[in-house]
Scaffold this motif. Sequence first.
Motif, short mmCIF file in Angstrom:
data_model
loop_
_atom_site.label_atom_id
_atom_site.label_comp_id
_atom_site.label_asym_id
_atom_site.label_seq_id
_atom_site.Cartn_x
_atom_site.Cartn_y
_atom_site.Cartn_z
N SER A 157 0.83 -1.21 0.00
CA SER A 157 0.00 0.00 0.00
C SER A 157 0.87 1.25 0.00
CB SER A 157 -0.94 0.01 1.22
OG SER A 157 -0.20 -0.07 2.43
N SER A 158 2.12 1.09 -0.42
CA SER A 158 3.08 2.20 -0.39
C SER A 158 3.17 2.86 -1.76
CB SER A 158 4.44 1.67 0.05
OG SER A 158 4.38 1.11 1.34
N GLY A 159 4.18 3.71 -1.90
CA GLY A 159 4.39 4.41 -3.15
C GLY A 159 5.29 3.65 -4.11
N PRO A 160 5.56 4.26 -5.25
CA PRO A 160 6.31 3.55 -6.30
C PRO A 160 7.75 3.23 -5.93
CG PRO A 160 5.90 5.85 -6.91
CD PRO A 160 5.06 5.57 -5.70
N GLU A 161 8.38 4.00 -5.03
CA GLU A 161 9.79 3.75 -4.72
C GLU A 161 9.99 2.38 -4.09
OE1 GLU A 161 13.70 5.68 -2.50
OE2 GLU A 161 11.70 6.37 -1.92
N LEU A 162 9.15 2.04 -3.09
CA LEU A 162 9.29 0.73 -2.46
C LEU A 162 9.04 -0.38 -3.47
CD1 LEU A 162 9.77 -1.05 0.00
CD2 LEU A 162 7.34 -0.79 0.58
N ALA A 163 8.05 -0.21 -4.32
CA ALA A 163 7.77 -1.22 -5.34
C ALA A 163 8.96 -1.38 -6.29
CB ALA A 163 6.51 -0.85 -6.12
N GLU A 164 9.47 -0.27 -6.78
CA GLU A 164 10.57 -0.33 -7.75
C GLU A 164 11.82 -0.94 -7.15
OE1 GLU A 164 10.94 3.69 -8.98
OE2 GLU A 164 8.98 3.72 -10.00
N LYS A 165 12.20 -0.49 -5.94
CA LYS A 165 13.41 -1.01 -5.30
C LYS A 165 13.26 -2.49 -4.96
CE LYS A 165 15.68 2.90 -5.24
NZ LYS A 165 16.88 3.12 -6.10
N SER A 166 12.08 -2.89 -4.53
CA SER A 166 11.85 -4.29 -4.18
C SER A 166 11.96 -5.18 -5.42
CB SER A 166 10.48 -4.46 -3.53
OG SER A 166 10.39 -3.72 -2.33
N ILE A 167 11.35 -4.74 -6.51
CA ILE A 167 11.41 -5.52 -7.75
C ILE A 167 12.85 -5.60 -8.25
CG2 ILE A 167 10.74 -5.50 -10.18
CD1 ILE A 167 7.98 -4.44 -9.23
N GLU A 168 13.61 -4.50 -8.10
CA GLU A 168 15.03 -4.52 -8.48
C GLU A 168 15.80 -5.58 -7.70
OE1 GLU A 168 16.68 -0.66 -7.92
OE2 GLU A 168 15.47 0.25 -9.52
N MET A 169 15.38 -5.82 -6.45
CA MET A 169 16.04 -6.83 -5.60
C MET A 169 15.50 -8.23 -5.85
SD MET A 169 16.67 -4.91 -1.93
CE MET A 169 15.18 -3.92 -1.85
N GLY A 170 14.58 -8.35 -6.80
CA GLY A 170 14.04 -9.66 -7.13
C GLY A 170 12.79 -10.04 -6.38
N PHE A 171 12.22 -9.10 -5.64
CA PHE A 171 11.02 -9.38 -4.86
C PHE A 171 9.76 -9.29 -5.71
CE2 PHE A 171 13.75 -9.51 -1.43
CZ PHE A 171 13.13 -9.53 -0.19
N TYR A 172 8.70 -9.86 -5.16
CA TYR A 172 7.36 -9.74 -5.74
C TYR A 172 6.56 -8.73 -4.90
CZ TYR A 172 8.29 -13.89 -8.56
OH TYR A 172 8.81 -14.78 -9.47
N ILE A 173 5.46 -8.27 -5.48
CA ILE A 173 4.55 -7.34 -4.80
C ILE A 173 3.20 -8.02 -4.67
CG2 ILE A 173 3.42 -5.09 -4.90
CD1 ILE A 173 6.46 -4.90 -4.61
N SER A 174 2.69 -8.12 -3.45
CA SER A 174 1.41 -8.78 -3.21
C SER A 174 0.34 -7.73 -2.91
CB SER A 174 1.53 -9.77 -2.05
OG SER A 174 0.31 -10.46 -1.88
N LEU A 175 -0.76 -7.80 -3.63
CA LEU A 175 -1.83 -6.81 -3.54
C LEU A 175 -3.03 -7.38 -2.80
CD1 LEU A 175 -1.53 -5.54 -7.21
CD2 LEU A 175 -0.60 -4.45 -5.15
#
Length: 260
Positions: A157-175
């Motif tokens: 439920s955060s902004g784009p920075e956490l999503a982008e940095k997490s994906i760069e680290m190989g993480f997934y985003i759960s909605l």
Amino acid sequence: MYVDSHCHLDYPGLIDDLPGVVARARNAGVSHMVTISTKLSQFAGVRAIAERFDNIYCSVGVHPHEAGEEAPSSVEHLLELARHPKVVGIGETGLDYFYEHSPRAAQQESFRLHIRAARESGLPLIVHSRDADKDTIRILQEEQRDGPCPGLIHCFSSGPELAEKSIEMGFYISLSGIVTFKGAKDLQATVRTLPLDRLLIETDSPYLAPVPHRGKTNEPAFVAHTAAAVAALQGVTVEQVADATTTNFFRLFRRCQGGE
């Protein structure tokens, strides 16, 4: 077919009607569920639910709210509990600076122990982050210097920075069902930009029931409404979201039946 990647089946509102909850999920097309540990003192009950049902798995970990009282004593302690075949993830862990039920220093130390356990076990890290994006990113990046670990940001439920940095680290985003809320415009704008091959869906039940069930006890069957909202935001079909998020789930949670 859907997967509810994060629910709390041991919580009031669900534990009292588990057969009904599981049956309704199955009827709604939910094939697998992961019931999430928040306290090590209650882990045995979480694990027992996973042992009871073939299509339910669990995690082991300490929620940041509990880090002041229940932080794991060591990485080895988490690894020992994680050896059970029904344990498919480490967490939920992370940082919550909104409520701050635990001191920030205790949350951060607990978070680091979980990250190290995820790295050593190969099991995905399940991260909770609320009003703590910068520290979440910093700690994940610092810990990844010793080697990567798989993981996801749950109930994003955060902004784009956490999503982008997490994906760069190989993480997934759960909605979660938050994407269906009228007031979640900023989140919805971010979801439009996220790659479908990095998304999962969840309920976080019994909390955060999606529209049209908002205000009611949430349950895994309602994850279909979240999938429909994500499909609308991404401009794809519900079937595409179901297929992609299910594939992503099994790619991440490799211990689950059907995983690669």
